[in-house]
Design a protein around this motif. Structure first.
Motif, short mmCIF file in Angstrom:
data_model
loop_
_atom_site.label_atom_id
_atom_site.label_comp_id
_atom_site.label_asym_id
_atom_site.label_seq_id
_atom_site.Cartn_x
_atom_site.Cartn_y
_atom_site.Cartn_z
N ASP A 127 38.42 38.93 38.05
CA ASP A 127 37.14 38.82 37.35
C ASP A 127 36.09 38.16 38.24
O ASP A 127 34.94 38.62 38.28
N ARG B 202 30.62 40.65 43.41
CA ARG B 202 29.98 41.86 43.92
C ARG B 202 28.67 42.16 43.18
O ARG B 202 27.65 42.50 43.79
N VAL B 203 28.70 42.01 41.86
CA VAL B 203 27.50 42.28 41.06
C VAL B 203 26.40 41.28 41.38
O VAL B 203 25.24 41.64 41.58
N TYR C 126 39.35 36.99 48.43
CA TYR C 126 39.15 38.35 47.95
C TYR C 126 39.40 39.42 49.00
O TYR C 126 40.09 40.40 48.74
N LEU D 269 29.22 37.54 33.25
CA LEU D 269 28.35 38.54 33.88
C LEU D 269 27.00 38.68 33.19
O LEU D 269 25.97 38.80 33.88
N ASP E 264 36.00 38.33 41.38
CA ASP E 264 35.67 39.34 42.40
C ASP E 264 34.61 40.29 41.87
O ASP E 264 33.63 40.63 42.57
N ARG E 265 34.75 40.74 40.61
CA ARG E 265 33.73 41.62 40.02
C ARG E 265 32.38 40.91 39.94
O ARG E 265 31.35 41.49 40.28
N ARG E 266 32.40 39.68 39.49
CA ARG E 266 31.15 38.92 39.38
C ARG E 266 30.50 38.75 40.75
O ARG E 266 29.28 38.86 40.91
#
Length: 384
Positions: free
Chosen positions: A289, A295-296, A206, A365, A291-293
């Protein structure tokens, strides 16, 4: 009855599977345990497998695998990482990276040879070395899970044959900086050691580009690269991996492969070829996707008091649970019982893993959000 193989008998069952099996008997569990994408294999890849069945491609392939798949693999590695392998003599298709690791260890090791393994590390590394007659030698990594080159060098003995590394890492998600991998390659040259590089997560990088270990100065002729399609292409059940390595190593690994596996499944190889040729857009979408998960999920872990370095690759977070005063195994067991969240205790990944848990964020998520809420509730209950 005569005793069974004592080496195998002494090997404990996988700590990852243990918690997965327990969770499977319980209702309402959110599993962050097994490292498997929650994506279904893309339709055009499945369709290629269906077409292969319809055309009767149900026979053996050559032992080394479909030539066109091997050509596509070495071409991809060349384009991405500027490392060159000959598809005919330096690429072997395996039934997943796990089989590739087993083949490589049995090819490289003589009885009593040592393999240095920086840890925390994947649970199969040590057993594969042991089953091949070797001795795993574990060395710690830094607090941020980077290689400690001095520690590795201190562990070298006259029996050392190889160093086994993974980047991006399972379980930590750490990516080794190119500078450290270059130092590792220099170390291997100085001590005439083989390098075995598990790069199954290479597309799941990432924050920094992936460095193929074999591409570094001095590394090409002593490095074995293990890769596959399970993670980035969401093809875990198809069981397709590969080994790229110098021809003398591949020749012997191929002999073991001939007598044990014969070849990877024909249909699976056809599907993998389609994934490599036409699946780039899906890979990019899945990586974004994850990568978004990432960070959250990591933000949520830190907010509930579980300190967690943001992983740079793979799809694992490895938060510290030391603030709870529990061992990693006790934390995982009690969390599963109290809040129905399955994680893997860090202790199964080596001594440096104690005080951590491994959480896979390869799930939706909303489930990750719910898992963080449950974990926060569990931690709050511990404090009362």
């Amino acid at each position: 009855m005569k005793p069974l193989n004592p080496i195998v008998a002494a090997c404990p069952p996988s700590g990852i599977r243990r918690f997965f099996d327990i969770a499977a008997t319980m209702e309402g569990v959110i599993s962050l345990g097994v490292g498997e994408p929650d994506y279904v294999t893309p339709w055009h890849v499945r369709e290629a497998g269906i077409y292969a069945l319809e055309q009767g491609y149900t026979t053996y392939t050559s032992n080394a695998g479909l030539p066109q798949l091997r050509q596509a693999i070495v071409s991809d590695l060349s384009q991405r990482y500027a490392v060159s392998f000959d598809f005919a003599t330096e690429c072997l298709i395996t039934s997943g990276v796990s089989q590739g690791l087993d083949l490589v260890m049995r090819t490289l090791l003589d009885a009593g040879d040592e393999v240095i393994i920086p840890e925390p590390c994947y649970v199969a590394y040590g057993p594969c070395v042991t089953f091949a007659g070797g001795t795993p030698v574990y060395v710690p990594s830094s607090p941020t899970f980077e290689l400690l080159i001095d520690e590795i060098e201190r562990a070298i003995t006259p029996r050392t044959k190889a160093i086994l590394v993974s980047s991006p890492s399972n379980p930590t998600g750490a990516i080794q900086p190119a500078s450290l991998l270059a130092e590792l390659a220099e170390l291997a040259v100085r001590h005439d050691l083989y390098l075995v590089s598990d790069e199954i997560y290479e597309r799941l990088s990432y924050d920094a580009p992936h460095t193929c270990l074999a591409s570094l100065p001095g590394a090409r002729d002593r490095t074995v690269v293990l890769g596959g399609f399970s993670k980035a292409h969401a093809m875990t059940g198809w069981r397709v991996g590969y080994i790229c390595a110098p021809a003398p190593i591949l020749e012997l690994a191929g002999r073991i492969h001939q007598y044990t596996m014969l070849c990877a499944p024909h249909v699976s190889q056809a599907a993998a070829l389609e994934g490599l040729r036409s699946g780039e857009s899906q890979v990019i979408e899945m990586v974004a996707d994850y990568d978004r998960r990432r960070r959250v999920f990591v933000k949520g872990l830190n907010e509930i008091g579980l300190t967690c370095h943001e992983p740079q690759g793979a799809f694992y977070a490895f938060p510290s649970i030391r603030s709870t005063g529990l061992s990693s195994e006790a934390f995982a067991e009690r969390l599963l019982e109290a809040e129905r969240v399955a994680v893997v205790p860090g202790s199964v990944f080596g001594p440096s893993g104690e005080g951590h848990i491994r959480c896979s964020y390869a799930t939706a998520l909303p489930l990750l959000d719910e898992a963080v809420k449950r974990m926060g509730r569990f931690i709050s209950a511990l404090a009362t």
